[in-house]
Motif scaffolding. Structure first.
Motif, PDB file in Angstrom:
ATOM      1  N   GLU A  31       0.824  -1.209   0.000  1.00  0.00           N
ATOM      2  CA  GLU A  31       0.000   0.000   0.000  1.00  0.00           C
ATOM      3  C   GLU A  31       0.861   1.264   0.000  1.00  0.00           C
ATOM      4  N   LEU A  32       1.926   1.258   0.799  1.00  0.00           N
ATOM      5  CA  LEU A  32       2.815   2.415   0.838  1.00  0.00           C
ATOM      6  C   LEU A  32       3.471   2.664  -0.516  1.00  0.00           C
ATOM      7  N   LEU A  33       3.863   1.594  -1.190  1.00  0.00           N
ATOM      8  CA  LEU A  33       4.468   1.743  -2.511  1.00  0.00           C
ATOM      9  C   LEU A  33       3.467   2.305  -3.510  1.00  0.00           C
ATOM     10  N   GLU A  34       2.223   1.853  -3.423  1.00  0.00           N
ATOM     11  CA  GLU A  34       1.197   2.376  -4.327  1.00  0.00           C
ATOM     12  C   GLU A  34       0.949   3.852  -4.059  1.00  0.00           C
ATOM     13  N   GLU A  35       0.877   4.225  -2.775  1.00  0.00           N
ATOM     14  CA  GLU A  35       0.666   5.630  -2.418  1.00  0.00           C
ATOM     15  C   GLU A  35       1.839   6.490  -2.877  1.00  0.00           C
ATOM     16  N   ALA A  36       3.044   5.983  -2.689  1.00  0.00           N
ATOM     17  CA  ALA A  36       4.239   6.749  -3.063  1.00  0.00           C
ATOM     18  C   ALA A  36       4.304   6.963  -4.565  1.00  0.00           C
ATOM     19  N   SER A  37       3.954   5.943  -5.336  1.00  0.00           N
ATOM     20  CA  SER A  37       4.033   6.106  -6.790  1.00  0.00           C
ATOM     21  C   SER A  37       2.907   6.984  -7.321  1.00  0.00           C
ATOM     22  N   SER A  38       1.748   6.958  -6.660  1.00  0.00           N
ATOM     23  CA  SER A  38       0.643   7.799  -7.136  1.00  0.00           C
ATOM     24  C   SER A  38       0.799   9.250  -6.705  1.00  0.00           C
ATOM     25  N   SER A  39       1.554   9.492  -5.639  1.00  0.00           N
ATOM     26  CA  SER A  39       1.721  10.863  -5.165  1.00  0.00           C
ATOM     27  C   SER A  39       3.038  11.493  -5.613  1.00  0.00           C
ATOM     28  N   ALA A  40       3.799  10.778  -6.453  1.00  0.00           N
ATOM     29  CA  ALA A  40       5.068  11.327  -6.933  1.00  0.00           C
ATOM     30  C   ALA A  40       4.791  12.549  -7.798  1.00  0.00           C
ATOM     31  N   SER A  41       5.520  13.618  -7.508  1.00  0.00           N
ATOM     32  CA  SER A  41       5.307  14.853  -8.273  1.00  0.00           C
ATOM     33  C   SER A  41       6.356  14.981  -9.361  1.00  0.00           C
ATOM     34  N   ALA A  43       7.938  14.694 -13.341  1.00  0.00           N
ATOM     35  CA  ALA A  43       8.173  13.557 -14.226  1.00  0.00           C
ATOM     36  C   ALA A  43       9.379  12.780 -13.726  1.00  0.00           C
ATOM     37  N   PRO A  44       9.155  11.615 -13.141  1.00  0.00           N
ATOM     38  CA  PRO A  44      10.293  10.832 -12.641  1.00  0.00           C
ATOM     39  C   PRO A  44      11.143  10.295 -13.798  1.00  0.00           C
ATOM     40  N   ARG A  45      12.396  10.035 -13.514  1.00  0.00           N
ATOM     41  CA  ARG A  45      13.281   9.481 -14.533  1.00  0.00           C
ATOM     42  C   ARG A  45      12.787   8.105 -14.943  1.00  0.00           C
ATOM     43  N   ALA A  46      13.063   7.731 -16.168  1.00  0.00           N
ATOM     44  CA  ALA A  46      12.612   6.437 -16.692  1.00  0.00           C
ATOM     45  C   ALA A  46      13.161   5.294 -15.851  1.00  0.00           C
ATOM     46  N   ASN A  47      14.392   5.407 -15.417  1.00  0.00           N
ATOM     47  CA  ASN A  47      15.001   4.360 -14.594  1.00  0.00           C
ATOM     48  C   ASN A  47      14.286   4.237 -13.257  1.00  0.00           C
ATOM     49  N   GLY A  48      13.878   5.367 -12.679  1.00  0.00           N
ATOM     50  CA  GLY A  48      13.156   5.346 -11.413  1.00  0.00           C
ATOM     51  C   GLY A  48      11.794   4.704 -11.552  1.00  0.00           C
ATOM     52  N   VAL A  49      11.125   4.960 -12.661  1.00  0.00           N
ATOM     53  CA  VAL A  49       9.819   4.353 -12.913  1.00  0.00           C
ATOM     54  C   VAL A  49       9.961   2.841 -13.019  1.00  0.00           C
ATOM     55  N   HIS A  50      10.976   2.404 -13.746  1.00  0.00           N
ATOM     56  CA  HIS A  50      11.214   0.972 -13.913  1.00  0.00           C
ATOM     57  C   HIS A  50      11.511   0.315 -12.564  1.00  0.00           C
ATOM     58  N   SER A  51      12.351   0.939 -11.756  1.00  0.00           N
ATOM     59  CA  SER A  51      12.682   0.404 -10.437  1.00  0.00           C
ATOM     60  C   SER A  51      11.453   0.329  -9.550  1.00  0.00           C
ATOM     61  N   THR A  52      10.616   1.354  -9.604  1.00  0.00           N
ATOM     62  CA  THR A  52       9.398   1.373  -8.802  1.00  0.00           C
ATOM     63  C   THR A  52       8.466   0.245  -9.215  1.00  0.00           C
ATOM     64  N   ARG A  53       8.349   0.013 -10.507  1.00  0.00           N
ATOM     65  CA  ARG A  53       7.504  -1.087 -10.986  1.00  0.00           C
ATOM     66  C   ARG A  53       8.020  -2.430 -10.506  1.00  0.00           C
ATOM     67  N   ILE A  54       9.326  -2.609 -10.534  1.00  0.00           N
ATOM     68  CA  ILE A  54       9.915  -3.868 -10.079  1.00  0.00           C
ATOM     69  C   ILE A  54       9.628  -4.074  -8.592  1.00  0.00           C
ATOM     70  N   VAL A  55       9.833  -3.035  -7.794  1.00  0.00           N
ATOM     71  CA  VAL A  55       9.613  -3.150  -6.350  1.00  0.00           C
ATOM     72  C   VAL A  55       8.141  -3.407  -6.050  1.00  0.00           C
ATOM     73  N   ARG A  56       7.239  -2.723  -6.754  1.00  0.00           N
ATOM     74  CA  ARG A  56       5.807  -2.955  -6.548  1.00  0.00           C
ATOM     75  C   ARG A  56       5.427  -4.388  -6.917  1.00  0.00           C
ATOM     76  N   ALA A  57       5.999  -4.902  -8.010  1.00  0.00           N
ATOM     77  CA  ALA A  57       5.721  -6.282  -8.418  1.00  0.00           C
ATOM     78  C   ALA A  57       6.250  -7.269  -7.384  1.00  0.00           C
ATOM     79  N   MET A  58       7.420  -6.979  -6.832  1.00  0.00           N
ATOM     80  CA  MET A  58       7.981  -7.857  -5.793  1.00  0.00           C
ATOM     81  C   MET A  58       7.112  -7.845  -4.549  1.00  0.00           C
ATOM     82  N   ALA A  59       6.634  -6.675  -4.163  1.00  0.00           N
ATOM     83  CA  ALA A  59       5.761  -6.583  -2.987  1.00  0.00           C
ATOM     84  C   ALA A  59       4.457  -7.329  -3.227  1.00  0.00           C
TER      85      ALA A  59
END
Length: 79
Positions: A31-41, A43-59
């Motif tokens: 839930e925290l990861l979902e909140e953090a990614s939805s509240s990110a202000s 345009a995040p870097r492409a690498n950061g988006v990819h990392s966030t997706r990986i971490v969310r998938a792992m969670a």
């Protein structure tokens, strides 16, 4: 005679089984990861988006695995 300070002992009540607690904590992380990614202000870097997706998938995978284990454990205790 030396005066000692207060002795503090930390203890966690074991009112829920370890697997149930692990599942609850994994869900909170998800839930925290979902909140953090939805509240990110901005345009995040492409690498950061990819990392966030990986971490969310792992969670999410961790939640699914723990949920399965908890359900199987409950079935064995009921049977």
């Amino acid at each position: 005679m030396a005066v000692e300070g207060p002795q503090i002992a930390y203890g966690r009540p074991e009112d829920e089984p370890a697997l149930t607690r692990a599942l609850r904590l994994a869900r909170e992380v998800e839930e925290l990861l979902e909140e953090a990614s939805s509240s990110a202000s901005g345009a995040p870097r492409a690498n950061g988006v990819h990392s966030t997706r990986i971490v969310r998938a792992m969670a999410a995978s961790l939640v699914d695995e723990l949920d399965l284990i908890v359900r199987e454990e409950q079935k064995t205790h009921v049977a």
